[in-house]
Structure formats: C-alpha cells, structure tokens
Design an enzyme around this catalytic site. Sequence first.
Site, PDB file in Angstrom:
ATOM      1  N   VAL A  51     -46.723 -11.769  20.824  1.00  0.00           N
ATOM      2  CA  VAL A  51     -45.788 -12.640  21.549  1.00  0.00           C
ATOM      3  C   VAL A  51     -45.960 -12.465  23.063  1.00  0.00           C
ATOM      4  O   VAL A  51     -45.983 -13.452  23.813  1.00  0.00           O
ATOM      5  CB  VAL A  51     -44.319 -12.361  21.119  1.00  0.00           C
ATOM      6  CG1 VAL A  51     -43.360 -13.270  21.886  1.00  0.00           C
ATOM      7  CG2 VAL A  51     -44.148 -12.589  19.614  1.00  0.00           C
ATOM      8  N   ALA A  83     -46.373  -4.109  30.804  1.00  0.00           N
ATOM      9  CA  ALA A  83     -46.515  -2.728  30.311  1.00  0.00           C
ATOM     10  C   ALA A  83     -46.878  -2.731  28.832  1.00  0.00           C
ATOM     11  O   ALA A  83     -46.308  -3.487  28.035  1.00  0.00           O
ATOM     12  CB  ALA A  83     -45.209  -1.968  30.510  1.00  0.00           C
ATOM     13  N   GLU A 134     -33.223 -16.121  22.466  1.00  0.00           N
ATOM     14  CA  GLU A 134     -33.539 -17.324  21.681  1.00  0.00           C
ATOM     15  C   GLU A 134     -34.667 -17.081  20.678  1.00  0.00           C
ATOM     16  O   GLU A 134     -34.652 -17.585  19.555  1.00  0.00           O
ATOM     17  CB  GLU A 134     -33.931 -18.469  22.641  1.00  0.00           C
ATOM     18  CG  GLU A 134     -34.220 -19.782  21.971  1.00  0.00           C
ATOM     19  CD  GLU A 134     -33.014 -20.374  21.249  1.00  0.00           C
ATOM     20  OE1 GLU A 134     -32.037 -20.720  21.907  1.00  0.00           O
ATOM     21  OE2 GLU A 134     -33.057 -20.476  20.011  1.00  0.00           O
ATOM     22  N   ILE A 161     -37.636 -22.670  17.234  1.00  0.00           N
ATOM     23  CA  ILE A 161     -36.523 -23.605  16.983  1.00  0.00           C
ATOM     24  C   ILE A 161     -35.344 -23.234  17.893  1.00  0.00           C
ATOM     25  O   ILE A 161     -34.914 -22.086  17.894  1.00  0.00           O
ATOM     26  CB  ILE A 161     -36.051 -23.561  15.508  1.00  0.00           C
ATOM     27  CG1 ILE A 161     -37.245 -23.545  14.547  1.00  0.00           C
ATOM     28  CG2 ILE A 161     -35.136 -24.718  15.191  1.00  0.00           C
ATOM     29  CD1 ILE A 161     -36.859 -23.280  13.091  1.00  0.00           C
ATOM     30  N   GLY A 176     -52.682 -13.588   7.662  1.00  0.00           N
ATOM     31  CA  GLY A 176     -51.872 -13.258   8.842  1.00  0.00           C
ATOM     32  C   GLY A 176     -50.449 -13.796   8.763  1.00  0.00           C
ATOM     33  O   GLY A 176     -49.716 -13.805   9.743  1.00  0.00           O
ATOM     34  N   GLU A 185     -46.928  -9.241   7.305  1.00  0.00           N
ATOM     35  CA  GLU A 185     -47.272  -7.984   7.993  1.00  0.00           C
ATOM     36  C   GLU A 185     -47.974  -7.036   7.020  1.00  0.00           C
ATOM     37  O   GLU A 185     -47.809  -7.150   5.801  1.00  0.00           O
ATOM     38  CB  GLU A 185     -45.987  -7.283   8.441  1.00  0.00           C
ATOM     39  CG  GLU A 185     -45.093  -8.092   9.337  1.00  0.00           C
ATOM     40  CD  GLU A 185     -45.530  -8.055  10.785  1.00  0.00           C
ATOM     41  OE1 GLU A 185     -46.385  -7.225  11.122  1.00  0.00           O
ATOM     42  OE2 GLU A 185     -45.026  -8.879  11.560  1.00  0.00           O
ATOM     43  N   ASP A 238     -35.208  -8.858   7.438  1.00  0.00           N
ATOM     44  CA  ASP A 238     -35.451  -9.691   8.623  1.00  0.00           C
ATOM     45  C   ASP A 238     -34.520 -10.904   8.611  1.00  0.00           C
ATOM     46  O   ASP A 238     -33.932 -11.268   9.641  1.00  0.00           O
ATOM     47  CB  ASP A 238     -36.933 -10.116   8.635  1.00  0.00           C
ATOM     48  CG  ASP A 238     -37.258 -11.043   9.783  1.00  0.00           C
ATOM     49  OD1 ASP A 238     -37.390 -10.556  10.917  1.00  0.00           O
ATOM     50  OD2 ASP A 238     -37.361 -12.273   9.546  1.00  0.00           O
ATOM     51  N   LYS A 266     -31.328 -11.931  11.290  1.00  0.00           N
ATOM     52  CA  LYS A 266     -31.186 -13.236  11.944  1.00  0.00           C
ATOM     53  C   LYS A 266     -29.836 -13.882  11.639  1.00  0.00           C
ATOM     54  O   LYS A 266     -29.173 -14.407  12.540  1.00  0.00           O
ATOM     55  CB  LYS A 266     -32.346 -14.144  11.524  1.00  0.00           C
ATOM     56  CG  LYS A 266     -33.690 -13.638  12.065  1.00  0.00           C
ATOM     57  CD  LYS A 266     -34.859 -14.337  11.422  1.00  0.00           C
ATOM     58  CE  LYS A 266     -36.174 -13.831  11.979  1.00  0.00           C
ATOM     59  NZ  LYS A 266     -37.338 -14.281  11.200  1.00  0.00           N
ATOM     60  N   GLY A 307     -45.043 -16.850  15.017  1.00  0.00           N
ATOM     61  CA  GLY A 307     -46.334 -17.191  15.620  1.00  0.00           C
ATOM     62  C   GLY A 307     -46.283 -16.978  17.121  1.00  0.00           C
ATOM     63  O   GLY A 307     -45.214 -17.083  17.741  1.00  0.00           O
TER      64      GLY A 307
HETATM   65  N1  HSE Z   1     -41.742 -11.913  10.112  1.00  0.00           N
HETATM   66  C1  HSE Z   1     -40.910 -13.024  10.431  1.00  0.00           C
HETATM   67  C2  HSE Z   1     -41.195 -14.172   9.488  1.00  0.00           C
HETATM   68  C3  HSE Z   1     -41.071 -13.525  11.837  1.00  0.00           C
HETATM   69  O1  HSE Z   1     -42.030 -14.053   8.597  1.00  0.00           O
HETATM   70  O2  HSE Z   1     -40.546 -15.196   9.615  1.00  0.00           O
HETATM   71  C4  HSE Z   1     -40.423 -12.634  12.821  1.00  0.00           C
HETATM   72  O3  HSE Z   1     -39.087 -12.410  12.490  1.00  0.00           O
END
Ligand code: HSE
Length: 428
Positions: free
Chosen positions: A14, A43, A129, A136, A187, A190, A201, A205, A302
Amino acid sequence: MKSIKIGIIGFGVVGSGVVKVLQKNSAEIEKRVGRKIEIAAIADLDLKTDRGVKIDRKILTTDGFAVCRNPKIDVVVELVGGTGIAAKFIETALENGKHVITANKALLSEKGEKLFQLAEKKKKLLLFEAAVGGAIPIIRTIKTSLAGEQIEKIYGILNGTCNYILTKLANEGGDFAEVLADAQKRGFAEADPTLDIEGGDTAHKIALLASIAFGTQVDFKQIHIEGITKLSAADFEFARRLQRKIKLIAVAKKENGSLEIRVNPTLLSVDSPLAKIDGVTNAVAFHGKNLGEIILSGPGAGSLPTATAVVGDIIEAARGSGIANRGMAEDSLEKFPIKKIENVESEYYLRFGVKDEAGVIRDISKVLAKFDLNIRDILQLDLKEFQREVPLVILLHKNSESKIRKAVGEINRLKCVCGKTVVLRVEE
Ligand code: HSE
C-alpha cells in the site's frame, strides 16, 4: 503557498501504491487542494527492495519514530499494520502535532479508543478510509454524506479473500484447501490466511463501521465471529439447489438501544444484491430511516485501490477540516450493550450427516418440534463425497440461536446422526 509535507511509515504494497498515486496524479491533486503534497520521508526496515517507484533515496529512513517527530512533517501515514509498534507510531505522531492517516483496521477496532481520544485532545485528524473496503468510500460516506441520517443496519461482504474463495467454490466446486492454495498463488490470499478465512478481518471492519454509524466504540471482543473454514463442497451444492449463494456476511444492527454485531457465513437468496457480489469485490449496504437502502461496492483490497483511499484522506488533511474522526465529538459517543449471540434471531440451515435408514427424519423432526422449531424446507442428496453417511439439510424459519444450539446438541446425540452438524444462517 507552502506545500503539505507527508511522511510514510511502511513502504510495502500500500505504501508504494500511495507514492505511485501521489506522483501520477500530482497536478490534479495540487489543483484540488490548492497546495502541493510533498513526500518528505519514507520509513521502512527494508530499504533495498525495488518498489517500482522513483524516489529520492535521501528521504528514506529505517527510523519510523524520526518521521513521527520530524518538525517539517504535517501528516504521518501509518501503513505498518498490526496492533504492536503501529500504535506507538500513531501515538508519537499525534503527540508531535501531526495528522495521522492509517489503513490499520486491527489496531483501530481493537485498541482505537485511546488513539481517537488522543487525536481529539491534540485536535488532529486520525483518518482511516482505507481500513474498510479498500477503495470504496464507506467511512466518509457514513461520517459526512449520511451524517443527517439514523443508520439502523449495515451488512456487507468485507473480505475479498473469502469472497474469492466462496465464489470459486460455488462456481467451480472443489475442495476448500485447494481453492485457498490457488488464491494464495494468485496473490488473493495471504501466506497466513487465518485472519481472513476465520472472519477476524471482517470483524475488524464491521466493528469500525458500527462504531462510526452508531456513535460508539464497539468492544471487539464481544463480536460473534464465524469464518468459512467449516464449509464443504456439499454446502455449495445444497445452496445451489436451494437457489442461494453462501457469502461471509458482517451484520451490525441497532435495535431498542442494543447492538447486534456478528460475522457469519450466510445463505442469501440468489436474487439479493449481495449474492451477486463475486470474486474479490467488497460491498456494503446501509439501511436508514429516511434513505431506505444504499449499497456501495468495489475493490476491497489491492495496492492502488487502497492507496487511492489513503490519498483521499491525505487530501482531506491537507485541505483542513473539522475534527470528527469517528463522525462525532469523542464526548458524545455512547455505550450500547451488545446482544448475546444466543438471543439473536435468524433463519437457519442445518446440514446433518445421517445414516441411510428408515425413521431418520421422524427422529430429527421430533427434536425440532420439541423446541418449537418450524421447518421451512428439507433436502437430502446422494453426494459422492459422503460414503458412510447421507447429507440431510433442513431450513428452519426464524428462531433464536439458543434454541437452535439446544436442538442441534440433542440431535447430534441421536443414533442416526453420524457426522458433525453444520449450522449456517439464512437471510433474504
Ligand atoms: N485481506 C483483506 C481482504 C484486505 O482479503 O479483503 C485487507 O483487509
């Protein structure tokens, strides 16, 4: 006019995307902000890897804290991730009077309270964001465009990795492990996919979305989280025959002063808008008293999509605006109890592994009747993957999770039931 100077900590996927977007769109961004945005420092512990961007090597450093303390820097962009040192970077940057931009959903949802309070005390922006739904524009939509609305419910597909895997399994069949390995190769997943496939995850969110939509700080530990690893090929075959799609759905609802907040693999009717969201795409739906329903969808991850959201935040900081990092003043946030999952109601899909003998449905339905659980649909298939047992699916009308758990516990002890029962939610 003086340029705005930013320091980026974390020069990974990112971070390098942010540099690319800022460089490529610099002329437009300058027109939009009225000032130049200058990358004054980057850094990262790894300064060797080629990130495919041209930068003056003099701005590179391995010392993230030096960036946070650099008096020339106005905005610090934290892209290290995780809940460890990233918190220290954000804290140091705020203490040193910088605005902070981050994509760190884990940190803000699990330990954000202190950081948001510090930001307010220092009158600095702490914008995020990119933490939810990649490119989005979800957070800003809740905080600004929908600020005049009372949001009642949010539900969404917030993890691209899971949605990619679920879409593949639905369209092409196959084994969960094989599809996951393929996603890793491309890809889309992870190397350690646990946080994605076990639902963590997605939970990070929805915790952030619920916090800003309902003006609270959701206690992350109280969120009910189920991932997608318990699903098998049979579930996708049943879903297909029942005219449904399985999606990992995050729900946050405010009702009678309490919050329902959970992450579950859920069977959706094929005609519902979220059932049509395939691949790595994310989507989120808002229900409000006046607006009805709004659905936003797009790339949820992405390098460049996520970087675009980060750059949007940098531009907001550069333009200068009021401090409402979580959509309202920190002292206006309220605490709402989170409903125990046992008391949450929904329709259910139960897949039993049963012996192929007479009286099985009679025995199971006897237990369901005992708990007043009303059958909506029933389907048994002769699938090849089941050799010693037969998969039997029962859809139940709306009822509480506690009743379902008790009934399933009792059914699992019946002699005719041999496999582990899979319990999924069903929503329209
Ligand atoms: N690994 C997350 C996803 C993206 O597959 O949507 C970053 O939160």
